[in-house]
Design an enzyme around this catalytic site. Structure first.
Site, PDB file in Angstrom:
ATOM      1  N   PRO A 143      -1.693  21.522  40.612  1.00  0.00           N
ATOM      2  CG  PRO A 143      -0.705  19.403  41.083  1.00  0.00           C
ATOM      3  CD  PRO A 143      -0.137  20.482  40.386  1.00  0.00           C
ATOM      4  CD  GLU A 167       8.255  16.353  42.133  1.00  0.00           C
ATOM      5  OE1 GLU A 167       7.760  16.436  42.711  1.00  0.00           O
ATOM      6  OE2 GLU A 167       8.658  15.007  40.909  1.00  0.00           O
ATOM      7  NE  ARG A 186     -18.436  23.050  25.315  1.00  0.00           N
ATOM      8  CZ  ARG A 186     -19.390  22.268  24.558  1.00  0.00           C
ATOM      9  NH1 ARG A 186     -18.893  22.203  23.553  1.00  0.00           N
ATOM     10  NH2 ARG A 186     -20.606  22.457  24.758  1.00  0.00           N
ATOM     11  CG  ASP A 190     -22.230  22.116  27.560  1.00  0.00           C
ATOM     12  OD1 ASP A 190     -23.231  21.486  26.633  1.00  0.00           O
ATOM     13  OD2 ASP A 190     -21.291  23.309  26.909  1.00  0.00           O
TER      14      ASP A 190
HETATM   15  N1  ADE Z   1      -0.440  19.931  36.806  1.00  0.00           N
HETATM   16  C1  ADE Z   1      -0.518  18.495  37.747  1.00  0.00           C
HETATM   17  N2  ADE Z   1      -1.131  18.057  38.384  1.00  0.00           N
HETATM   18  C2  ADE Z   1      -2.791  18.878  37.641  1.00  0.00           C
HETATM   19  C3  ADE Z   1      -3.786  19.506  37.924  1.00  0.00           C
HETATM   20  N3  ADE Z   1      -4.848  18.309  38.679  1.00  0.00           N
HETATM   21  N4  ADE Z   1      -4.216  20.688  37.355  1.00  0.00           N
HETATM   22  C4  ADE Z   1      -3.765  21.633  37.117  1.00  0.00           C
HETATM   23  N5  ADE Z   1      -2.541  21.000  36.464  1.00  0.00           N
HETATM   24  C5  ADE Z   1      -1.468  19.687  36.986  1.00  0.00           C
END
Ligand code: ADE
Length: 228
Positions: free
Chosen positions: A89, A116, A154, A169
């Site tokens: 993330p 984590e 794709r 798309d």
């Molecule tokens: N792992 C946990 N959340 C994630 C996200 N939003 N994008 C990529 N990998 C992740």
């Protein structure tokens, strides 16, 4: 294209890779996805791949040795190893334009985290590109890796039945606006009818209607796409 995926839960991918468009691309050898479990490389005598964070705090951190060794072992087998993508993330946000760039690579590697996160030395040594699929947190990188695999596959020539369908798309480089509404039979369902123009057979008029609908939708839902 070959994709090597590193995951502590490779079984998560079996249903995903075993059905529909992806299965067909794999069967036709347009795509070759190889799953690796870093646990296989661990030198820990209890088979561990994670440990508690230095400095304290909740959760577990992925240890550097199994991941670095796994990735380097696979890279050393390849003549021209491709970019390493680490799903997190904290990465740059994935989008269609980025997928179009990566779809031209013959080889990709994807690292899926759990717990984590990754020990920072994994990033220091492997220098991966961190990729996020959006501003939310999921349990691990596996679902995110599936998103990347599906977006990229794709775009591989011959992967979709109809070559045109990826170009139409929403967000494709040919078409950076949202897709128009689609209808199929019956002509009337629960009192709702198909727009007359779609039954007219007048293709210039149908194209104009679709363009108009796409613009209206985009203006209402995603204004920033029109400003780009
Ligand atoms: N792992 C946990 N959340 C994630 C996200 N939003 N994008 C990529 N990998 C992740």
């Amino acid at each position: 294209m070959r994709i090597d995926v590193f995951s502590l839960f490779p079984e998560l991918f079996s249903g995903f890779l075993g059905e529909s468009i992806l299965k067909r691309a794999l069967d036709r050898q347009l795509l070759d996805v190889r799953l690796h479990n870093p646990r296989q490389w661990t030198e820990n005598k209890h088979g561990r791949v994670d440990d508690r964070p230095y400095g304290g705090g909740p959760g577990m951190v992925l240890s550097p040795q199994p991941i670095v060794d796994a990735v380097q072992a696979i890279r050393s087998e390849m003549e021209q190893p491709g970019p390493i993508l680490l799903l997190s993330p904290t990465g740059r946000t994935w989008n269609q334009r980025w997928a179009e760039e990566l779809a031209t690579e013959p080889h990709l590697m994807m690292l899926c985290g759990r717990y984590e996160g990754f020990d920072q030395r994994i990033l220091d040594i492997l220098q991966p590109i961190e990729v996020s699929i959006g501003d939310y947190v999921i349990n691990g990188g596996e679902v995110a890796a599936m998103v990347l695999i599906e977006t990229v596959m794709r775009l591989l020539p011959g992967a979709l039945g109809d070559e045109q369908s990826a170009l139409q798309d929403s967000f494709s480089s040919e078409n950076r606006i949202l897709e128009f509404p689609q209808y199929t039979r019956p002509r009337e369902f629960r009192g709702l009818t198909v727009p007359e123009v779609l039954l007219s057979g007048d293709h210039p008029k149908i194209d104009a209607w679709r363009r108009q609908e796409s613009e209206t939708r985009t203006r209402q839902r995603r204004r920033e796409l029109l400003d780009e």
